[in-house]
Scaffold this motif. Structure first.
Motif, PDB file in Angstrom:
ATOM      1  N   GLU A  50     -15.588  -0.050   2.223  1.00  0.00           N
ATOM      2  CA  GLU A  50     -15.093   0.517   3.180  1.00  0.00           C
ATOM      3  C   GLU A  50     -16.519   1.991   3.470  1.00  0.00           C
ATOM      4  N   ALA A  51     -17.137   2.018   2.437  1.00  0.00           N
ATOM      5  CA  ALA A  51     -19.099   2.380   2.502  1.00  0.00           C
ATOM      6  C   ALA A  51     -19.586   1.814   3.939  1.00  0.00           C
ATOM      7  N   GLY A  52     -18.942   0.626   4.180  1.00  0.00           N
ATOM      8  CA  GLY A  52     -20.161   0.074   4.425  1.00  0.00           C
ATOM      9  C   GLY A  52     -21.167  -0.899   4.344  1.00  0.00           C
ATOM     10  N   LYS A  53     -21.002  -0.755   3.241  1.00  0.00           N
ATOM     11  CA  LYS A  53     -21.948  -1.979   2.667  1.00  0.00           C
ATOM     12  C   LYS A  53     -21.259  -3.433   2.466  1.00  0.00           C
ATOM     13  N   TRP A  54     -22.286  -4.606   2.982  1.00  0.00           N
ATOM     14  CA  TRP A  54     -22.290  -5.694   3.035  1.00  0.00           C
ATOM     15  C   TRP A  54     -21.970  -5.922   1.394  1.00  0.00           C
ATOM     16  N   VAL A  55     -20.513  -6.484   1.356  1.00  0.00           N
ATOM     17  CA  VAL A  55     -20.827  -6.932  -0.429  1.00  0.00           C
ATOM     18  C   VAL A  55     -19.953  -8.157  -0.696  1.00  0.00           C
ATOM     19  N   VAL A  56     -20.729  -8.894  -1.529  1.00  0.00           N
ATOM     20  CA  VAL A  56     -21.254 -10.614  -1.309  1.00  0.00           C
ATOM     21  C   VAL A  56     -20.812 -10.630  -2.806  1.00  0.00           C
ATOM     22  N   LEU A  57     -19.418 -12.384  -2.797  1.00  0.00           N
ATOM     23  CA  LEU A  57     -19.264 -12.911  -4.637  1.00  0.00           C
ATOM     24  C   LEU A  57     -19.699 -13.637  -3.758  1.00  0.00           C
ATOM     25  N   PRO A  58     -19.966 -14.164  -5.365  1.00  0.00           N
ATOM     26  CA  PRO A  58     -20.002 -15.717  -5.638  1.00  0.00           C
ATOM     27  C   PRO A  58     -19.102 -16.829  -4.997  1.00  0.00           C
ATOM     28  N   ARG A  59     -20.171 -18.220  -4.616  1.00  0.00           N
ATOM     29  CA  ARG A  59     -18.576 -18.755  -3.897  1.00  0.00           C
ATOM     30  C   ARG A  59     -19.819 -20.018  -4.902  1.00  0.00           C
ATOM     31  N   LEU A  79     -10.164 -13.555  -1.506  1.00  0.00           N
ATOM     32  CA  LEU A  79     -10.561 -13.905  -3.094  1.00  0.00           C
ATOM     33  C   LEU A  79      -9.436 -14.764  -2.841  1.00  0.00           C
ATOM     34  N   VAL A  80      -9.649 -16.305  -3.551  1.00  0.00           N
ATOM     35  CA  VAL A  80      -8.990 -17.279  -3.637  1.00  0.00           C
ATOM     36  C   VAL A  80      -9.615 -18.151  -5.026  1.00  0.00           C
ATOM     37  N   ALA A  81      -8.583 -18.761  -5.886  1.00  0.00           N
ATOM     38  CA  ALA A  81      -8.981 -19.817  -6.751  1.00  0.00           C
ATOM     39  C   ALA A  81      -9.694 -20.845  -6.585  1.00  0.00           C
ATOM     40  N   GLY A  82     -11.116 -20.474  -6.670  1.00  0.00           N
ATOM     41  CA  GLY A  82     -11.872 -22.157  -6.579  1.00  0.00           C
ATOM     42  C   GLY A  82     -12.439 -22.227  -8.075  1.00  0.00           C
ATOM     43  N   TYR A  83     -13.576 -22.668  -8.495  1.00  0.00           N
ATOM     44  CA  TYR A  83     -14.237 -23.089  -9.464  1.00  0.00           C
ATOM     45  C   TYR A  83     -13.441 -22.934 -10.643  1.00  0.00           C
ATOM     46  N   GLN A  84     -12.968 -23.763 -11.481  1.00  0.00           N
ATOM     47  CA  GLN A  84     -12.701 -23.164 -12.985  1.00  0.00           C
ATOM     48  C   GLN A  84     -11.756 -22.321 -12.455  1.00  0.00           C
ATOM     49  N   GLY A  85     -10.884 -22.323 -11.135  1.00  0.00           N
ATOM     50  CA  GLY A  85      -9.534 -21.365 -11.438  1.00  0.00           C
ATOM     51  C   GLY A  85     -10.149 -19.790 -10.772  1.00  0.00           C
ATOM     52  N   ILE A  86     -11.721 -19.699 -11.005  1.00  0.00           N
ATOM     53  CA  ILE A  86     -12.139 -18.267 -10.720  1.00  0.00           C
ATOM     54  C   ILE A  86     -12.249 -17.750  -9.163  1.00  0.00           C
ATOM     55  N   ARG A  87     -11.528 -16.264  -8.963  1.00  0.00           N
ATOM     56  CA  ARG A  87     -11.207 -16.078  -7.428  1.00  0.00           C
ATOM     57  C   ARG A  87     -13.021 -16.000  -7.086  1.00  0.00           C
ATOM     58  N   GLU A  88     -12.627 -16.856  -5.360  1.00  0.00           N
ATOM     59  CA  GLU A  88     -13.763 -16.470  -4.859  1.00  0.00           C
ATOM     60  C   GLU A  88     -13.773 -16.180  -3.778  1.00  0.00           C
ATOM     61  N   PRO A  89     -14.866 -16.184  -2.733  1.00  0.00           N
ATOM     62  CA  PRO A  89     -14.510 -15.735  -1.166  1.00  0.00           C
ATOM     63  C   PRO A  89     -13.837 -17.416  -0.424  1.00  0.00           C
ATOM     64  N   GLY A  90     -12.848 -17.421   0.117  1.00  0.00           N
ATOM     65  CA  GLY A  90     -12.100 -18.631   0.534  1.00  0.00           C
ATOM     66  C   GLY A  90     -13.277 -19.059   2.201  1.00  0.00           C
ATOM     67  N   GLU A  91     -12.334 -19.709   2.213  1.00  0.00           N
ATOM     68  CA  GLU A  91     -13.641 -20.690   3.261  1.00  0.00           C
ATOM     69  C   GLU A  91     -13.860 -19.458   4.550  1.00  0.00           C
ATOM     70  N   SER A  92     -13.063 -19.115   5.066  1.00  0.00           N
ATOM     71  CA  SER A  92     -12.702 -18.152   6.497  1.00  0.00           C
ATOM     72  C   SER A  92     -14.326 -17.379   6.498  1.00  0.00           C
ATOM     73  N   CYS A  93     -14.829 -16.925   4.819  1.00  0.00           N
ATOM     74  CA  CYS A  93     -15.908 -15.428   4.992  1.00  0.00           C
ATOM     75  C   CYS A  93     -17.286 -16.092   4.951  1.00  0.00           C
ATOM     76  N   GLN A  94     -18.031 -15.399   5.290  1.00  0.00           N
ATOM     77  CA  GLN A  94     -19.344 -15.664   5.923  1.00  0.00           C
ATOM     78  C   GLN A  94     -20.434 -15.761   4.696  1.00  0.00           C
ATOM     79  N   ARG A  95     -21.106 -16.563   4.591  1.00  0.00           N
ATOM     80  CA  ARG A  95     -22.485 -16.819   4.163  1.00  0.00           C
ATOM     81  C   ARG A  95     -23.058 -16.354   4.576  1.00  0.00           C
ATOM     82  N   ILE A  96     -24.005 -15.194   3.384  1.00  0.00           N
ATOM     83  CA  ILE A  96     -25.566 -14.695   3.396  1.00  0.00           C
ATOM     84  C   ILE A  96     -26.435 -15.641   3.192  1.00  0.00           C
ATOM     85  N   PRO A  97     -27.733 -15.386   3.323  1.00  0.00           N
ATOM     86  CA  PRO A  97     -29.050 -16.101   3.227  1.00  0.00           C
ATOM     87  C   PRO A  97     -29.725 -14.673   2.185  1.00  0.00           C
TER      88      PRO A  97
END
Length: 182
Positions: A50-59, A79-97
């Motif tokens: 909401e403050a305009g920052k890019w927030v990134v999480l690991p997948r 966030l969706v259940a991913g590797y070992q049930g850990i919540r991670e960004p879903g497939e529709s989210c943008q990967r960043i460099p």
């Protein structure tokens, strides 16, 4: 630790993180989706997006150590259940460099705030990822802050280090930021 104590420490940690100068000035931050024994940072995902920052999480891609893909989210609902049930960004989210990430908040099982040492789950995901980020940033500093409950903080001699372990630039607890004495 009781659920109430976990929630209180998580709130206190989030309050400290929200006011750290290196976070206030950062444009792109990497957080994590907490497991039950880790400080919960979900409120910061919402606050910082909401403050305009890019927030990134690991997948986690595959099972190779360090194969973390940084993915931008717009809120906890991404966030969706991913590797070992850990919540991670879903497939529709943008990967960043990797080069765009300025600061990484790192979970773990134990921390030695006085040295910046950390122990994770033994797969090397974060050690490898942080090293790759530093290389990608080509000399620009990368801040890596551990996030811990008081109960996860250990004396330096209680936390064995291996050659591949990446030291953190600080550890944030409910009591605030501790910088290593190096």
């Amino acid at each position: 630790m009781s659920p109430e104590a976990r929630d209180q420490q998580s709130r206190d940690i989030c309050s400290h993180l929200a006011t750290l100068p290196e976070i206030v000035t950062a444009r792109c931050l990497m957080l994590y989706a907490a497991l039950p024994l880790e400080p919960d940072l979900d409120s910061l995902i919402t606050h910082w997006t909401e403050a305009g920052k890019w927030v990134v999480l690991p997948r986690i891609e595959g099972t190779a150590p360090g194969h973390i893909e940084p993915v931008r989210v717009r809120g906890p609902e991404d966030l969706v259940a991913g590797y070992q049930g850990i919540r991670e960004p879903g497939e529709s989210c943008q990967r960043i460099p990797l080069a765009g990430i300025e600061l990484v908040l790192v979970p773990g099982l134990g921390f030695a705030p006085e040295t910046g040492a950390r122990i994770g789950k033994g797969r090397g995901h974060y050690d490898t990822f942080l090293t790759a980020c530093e290389r990608a940033r080509q000399g620009q500093p990368l801040r890596a802050l551990g996030v811990a409950f008081h109960e996860q903080c250990l004396a330096p001699d209680e936390l064995p280090l291996e050659p591949h372990d990446r030291l953190l630039t600080g550890v944030v607890t409910a009591g605030g930021l501790t910088l290593p004495r190096r």
